[in-house]
Design a protein around this motif. Structure first.
Motif, PDB file in Angstrom:
ATOM      1  N   LEU A   1       0.828  -1.207   0.000  1.00 33.79           N
ATOM      2  CA  LEU A   1       0.000   0.000   0.000  1.00 33.79           C
ATOM      3  C   LEU A   1       0.863   1.258   0.000  1.00 33.79           C
ATOM      4  O   LEU A   1       0.581   2.225  -0.715  1.00 33.79           O
ATOM      5  N   ALA A   2       1.926   1.241   0.782  1.00 33.88           N
ATOM      6  CA  ALA A   2       2.798   2.417   0.866  1.00 33.88           C
ATOM      7  C   ALA A   2       3.431   2.715  -0.491  1.00 33.88           C
ATOM      8  O   ALA A   2       3.570   3.889  -0.874  1.00 33.88           O
ATOM      9  N   ALA A   3       3.814   1.679  -1.229  1.00 34.16           N
ATOM     10  CA  ALA A   3       4.434   1.891  -2.532  1.00 34.16           C
ATOM     11  C   ALA A   3       3.443   2.512  -3.516  1.00 34.16           C
ATOM     12  O   ALA A   3       3.794   3.422  -4.286  1.00 34.16           O
ATOM     13  N   ILE A   4       2.201   2.039  -3.496  1.00 35.53           N
ATOM     14  CA  ILE A   4       1.171   2.595  -4.376  1.00 35.53           C
ATOM     15  C   ILE A   4       0.852   4.031  -3.966  1.00 35.53           C
ATOM     16  O   ILE A   4       0.725   4.930  -4.818  1.00 35.53           O
ATOM     17  N   GLU A   5       0.732   4.264  -2.678  1.00 33.00           N
ATOM     18  CA  GLU A   5       0.433   5.618  -2.195  1.00 33.00           C
ATOM     19  C   GLU A   5       1.531   6.601  -2.594  1.00 33.00           C
ATOM     20  O   GLU A   5       1.254   7.745  -2.975  1.00 33.00           O
ATOM     21  N   ALA A   6       2.780   6.144  -2.537  1.00 30.15           N
ATOM     22  CA  ALA A   6       3.896   7.006  -2.924  1.00 30.15           C
ATOM     23  C   ALA A   6       3.852   7.333  -4.415  1.00 30.15           C
ATOM     24  O   ALA A   6       4.137   8.465  -4.825  1.00 30.15           O
ATOM     25  N   ALA A   7       3.479   6.348  -5.241  1.00 25.18           N
ATOM     26  CA  ALA A   7       3.409   6.571  -6.687  1.00 25.18           C
ATOM     27  C   ALA A   7       2.351   7.617  -7.027  1.00 25.18           C
ATOM     28  O   ALA A   7       2.568   8.487  -7.889  1.00 25.18           O
ATOM     29  N   PHE A   8       1.209   7.556  -6.359  1.00 19.59           N
ATOM     30  CA  PHE A   8       0.170   8.564  -6.596  1.00 19.59           C
ATOM     31  C   PHE A   8       0.600   9.917  -6.037  1.00 19.59           C
ATOM     32  O   PHE A   8       0.371  10.960  -6.662  1.00 19.59           O
ATOM     33  N   ALA A   9       1.202   9.922  -4.865  1.00 19.40           N
ATOM     34  CA  ALA A   9       1.619  11.177  -4.243  1.00 19.40           C
ATOM     35  C   ALA A   9       2.647  11.904  -5.098  1.00 19.40           C
ATOM     36  O   ALA A   9       2.634  13.143  -5.185  1.00 19.40           O
ATOM     37  N   GLU A  10       3.548  11.173  -5.739  1.00 15.17           N
ATOM     38  CA  GLU A  10       4.540  11.787  -6.625  1.00 15.17           C
ATOM     39  C   GLU A  10       3.876  12.570  -7.754  1.00 15.17           C
ATOM     40  O   GLU A  10       4.458  13.511  -8.299  1.00 15.17           O
ATOM     41  N   ARG A  11       2.655  12.188  -8.087  1.00 11.88           N
ATOM     42  CA  ARG A  11       1.924  12.832  -9.172  1.00 11.88           C
ATOM     43  C   ARG A  11       0.856  13.788  -8.643  1.00 11.88           C
ATOM     44  O   ARG A  11       0.010  14.265  -9.405  1.00 11.88           O
ATOM     45  N   GLY A  12       0.883  14.030  -7.354  1.00  4.32           N
ATOM     46  CA  GLY A  12      -0.073  14.948  -6.747  1.00  4.32           C
ATOM     47  C   GLY A  12      -1.497  14.450  -6.758  1.00  4.32           C
ATOM     48  O   GLY A  12      -2.443  15.244  -6.727  1.00  4.32           O
ATOM     49  N   ALA A  13      -1.671  13.133  -6.792  1.00  7.75           N
ATOM     50  CA  ALA A  13      -3.004  12.547  -6.916  1.00  7.75           C
ATOM     51  C   ALA A  13      -3.392  11.784  -5.658  1.00  7.75           C
ATOM     52  O   ALA A  13      -2.546  11.189  -4.983  1.00  7.75           O
ATOM     53  N   ALA A  14      -4.670  11.812  -5.364  1.00 11.51           N
ATOM     54  CA  ALA A  14      -5.199  10.996  -4.280  1.00 11.51           C
ATOM     55  C   ALA A  14      -5.262   9.535  -4.716  1.00 11.51           C
ATOM     56  O   ALA A  14      -5.323   9.229  -5.908  1.00 11.51           O
ATOM     57  N   VAL A  15      -5.261   8.642  -3.736  1.00 10.96           N
ATOM     58  CA  VAL A  15      -5.472   7.217  -4.014  1.00 10.96           C
ATOM     59  C   VAL A  15      -6.948   6.919  -3.794  1.00 10.96           C
ATOM     60  O   VAL A  15      -7.465   7.143  -2.701  1.00 10.96           O
ATOM     61  N   GLN A  16      -7.599   6.441  -4.823  1.00  8.83           N
ATOM     62  CA  GLN A  16      -9.009   6.079  -4.717  1.00  8.83           C
ATOM     63  C   GLN A  16      -9.148   4.567  -4.863  1.00  8.83           C
ATOM     64  O   GLN A  16      -8.864   4.015  -5.917  1.00  8.83           O
ATOM     65  N   VAL A  17      -9.586   3.929  -3.791  1.00  7.66           N
ATOM     66  CA  VAL A  17      -9.806   2.484  -3.813  1.00  7.66           C
ATOM     67  C   VAL A  17     -11.294   2.221  -3.990  1.00  7.66           C
ATOM     68  O   VAL A  17     -12.115   2.738  -3.223  1.00  7.66           O
ATOM     69  N   GLU A  18     -11.637   1.445  -5.011  1.00  8.85           N
ATOM     70  CA  GLU A  18     -13.022   1.040  -5.231  1.00  8.85           C
ATOM     71  C   GLU A  18     -13.141  -0.402  -4.735  1.00  8.85           C
ATOM     72  O   GLU A  18     -12.771  -1.341  -5.438  1.00  8.85           O
ATOM     73  N   LEU A  19     -13.630  -0.545  -3.520  1.00  7.84           N
ATOM     74  CA  LEU A  19     -13.593  -1.822  -2.807  1.00  7.84           C
ATOM     75  C   LEU A  19     -14.947  -2.509  -2.846  1.00  7.84           C
ATOM     76  O   LEU A  19     -15.937  -2.000  -2.314  1.00  7.84           O
ATOM     77  N   ALA A  20     -14.976  -3.698  -3.468  1.00 11.03           N
ATOM     78  CA  ALA A  20     -16.217  -4.455  -3.571  1.00 11.03           C
ATOM     79  C   ALA A  20     -16.661  -4.961  -2.205  1.00 11.03           C
ATOM     80  O   ALA A  20     -15.846  -5.381  -1.380  1.00 11.03           O
ATOM     81  N   SER A  21     -17.963  -4.937  -1.971  1.00  6.22           N
ATOM     82  CA  SER A  21     -18.500  -5.386  -0.690  1.00  6.22           C
ATOM     83  C   SER A  21     -18.293  -6.881  -0.466  1.00  6.22           C
ATOM     84  O   SER A  21     -18.401  -7.356   0.672  1.00  6.22           O
ATOM     85  N   LEU A  22     -17.981  -7.640  -1.526  1.00  5.09           N
ATOM     86  CA  LEU A  22     -17.726  -9.072  -1.395  1.00  5.09           C
ATOM     87  C   LEU A  22     -16.241  -9.393  -1.310  1.00  5.09           C
ATOM     88  O   LEU A  22     -15.862 -10.560  -1.285  1.00  5.09           O
ATOM     89  N   ALA A  23     -15.414  -8.362  -1.259  1.00  5.39           N
ATOM     90  CA  ALA A  23     -13.973  -8.577  -1.101  1.00  5.39           C
ATOM     91  C   ALA A  23     -13.646  -8.888   0.356  1.00  5.39           C
ATOM     92  O   ALA A  23     -14.507  -8.834   1.240  1.00  5.39           O
ATOM     93  N   ASP A  24     -12.381  -9.192   0.613  1.00  6.75           N
ATOM     94  CA  ASP A  24     -11.914  -9.502   1.968  1.00  6.75           C
ATOM     95  C   ASP A  24     -12.280  -8.358   2.916  1.00  6.75           C
ATOM     96  O   ASP A  24     -11.843  -7.217   2.726  1.00  6.75           O
ATOM     97  N   PRO A  25     -13.089  -8.598   3.948  1.00  7.41           N
ATOM     98  CA  PRO A  25     -13.547  -7.522   4.827  1.00  7.41           C
ATOM     99  C   PRO A  25     -12.446  -6.880   5.661  1.00  7.41           C
ATOM    100  O   PRO A  25     -12.629  -5.776   6.179  1.00  7.41           O
ATOM    101  N   ALA A  26     -11.296  -7.528   5.768  1.00  8.25           N
ATOM    102  CA  ALA A  26     -10.207  -6.946   6.554  1.00  8.25           C
ATOM    103  C   ALA A  26      -9.589  -5.736   5.863  1.00  8.25           C
ATOM    104  O   ALA A  26      -8.928  -4.915   6.512  1.00  8.25           O
TER     105      ALA A  26
END
Length: 275
Positions: A70-95
């Motif tokens: 997660l930190a690596a992905i967040e850093a890649a978006f941050a380098e571009r001045g972009a927020a990280v938007q996660v579209e999380l399915a309700s049937l995905a892992d609840p953790a």
């Protein structure tokens, strides 16, 4: 009736991953900054500043991501001045939702994933006063969808969305959208005048209905119904067993889809972390 299972959700999310990845690849081929990086069975996509395809999609069907991923992905978006938007399915892992919340992600909205099983009865020509045909002018199709999406039809009962985009930005996105494998484009006309547009993407045996919009002057005249009927017929004739689409909860698009036999399969929570 479709049964909303984890395996069905994983199947649908995989089509979304491939679509989003193809958009990023098109942006890269055009010489602009973009990436598509796997993460825990999903895909993190950056397709340009302000693109609606900037997201993490399909997360949670191959175990939860660890903090380093997660930190690596967040850093890649941050380098571009972009927020990280996660579209999380309700049937995905609840953790995953709990982990994202601990990392500073905030819930900003929802979107619904609808579907229906296809069969021979769907492979019929649409009826009504609105005519639908394959688009033969890429530039006109892009402008048509850009204008329609810039003025969303959310409906009188609700249908709020957390996103808004300028028409020029949307037109740029739809330009890259043309490169998606299996894409078919449609134009609906009322009295001979272009009234709306849409697309259908064939992904193996799944017909992905996406990119549908009606010009404000032609709304409430059956344009979306005609576009839905035409795409369902084409998907059935192409051998698709399943048709899917994504809508804002309570939107006019969702009401139209339910009348055409679509069922709510699951919801995606939209979780955003600002850089």
């Amino acid at each position: 009736m479709l049964l909303a299972t984890t395996s069905l959700a994983a199947r649908i999310e995989s089509t979304e991953r491939r679509l989003s990845g193809s958009i990023a690849a098109s942006v890269e081929r055009a010489g602009a900054d973009a990436f598509a990086r796997p993460i825990a069975g999903g895909l993190a996509v950056f397709a340009g500043t302000g693109s609606p395809f900037n997201k993490v999609i399909g997360l949670g069907f191959a175990g939860p991501p660890d903090d380093a991923e997660l930190a690596a992905i967040e850093a890649a978006f941050a380098e571009r001045g972009a927020a990280v938007q996660v579209e999380l399915a309700s049937l995905a892992d609840p953790a995953i939702a709990a982990r994202l919340t601990r990392r500073g992600y905030a819930l900003v909205g929802f979107e619904d994933v609808l579907g229906q099983a296809l069969g021979p009865s769907h492979a019929r020509a649409p009826t009504g006063d609105v005519t639908v045909a394959a688009a033969d002018d890429d530039a006109a199709w892009i402008r048509l969808l850009g204008e329609g999406f810039a003025h969303p039809d959310l409906g009188p009962e609700g249908g709020q969305t957390h996103e808004s985009f300028a028409q020029s930005s949307l037109e740029q996105v739809f330009g890259h959208f043309l490169a998606a494998p299996g894409l078919r484009r449609y134009v609906a006309r009322c009295g001979g005048a272009p009234a709306g547009g849409a697309s259908l993407r064939i992904d193996d045996d799944v017909g992905q209905l996406c990119g549908a919009a009606t010009l404000p002057a032609f709304r409430r005249r059956g344009v979306q119904t005609a576009l839905l009927e035409a795409r369902l017929a084409d998907a059935a004739r192409a051998g698709c067993e399943l048709a899917t689409m994504t809508t804002a909860p309570g939107s006019k698009s969702q009401h139209n889809a339910r009348r055409q036999g679509f069922e709510l399969l699951y919801t995606r929570a939209i979780l955003v972390r600002t850089p």
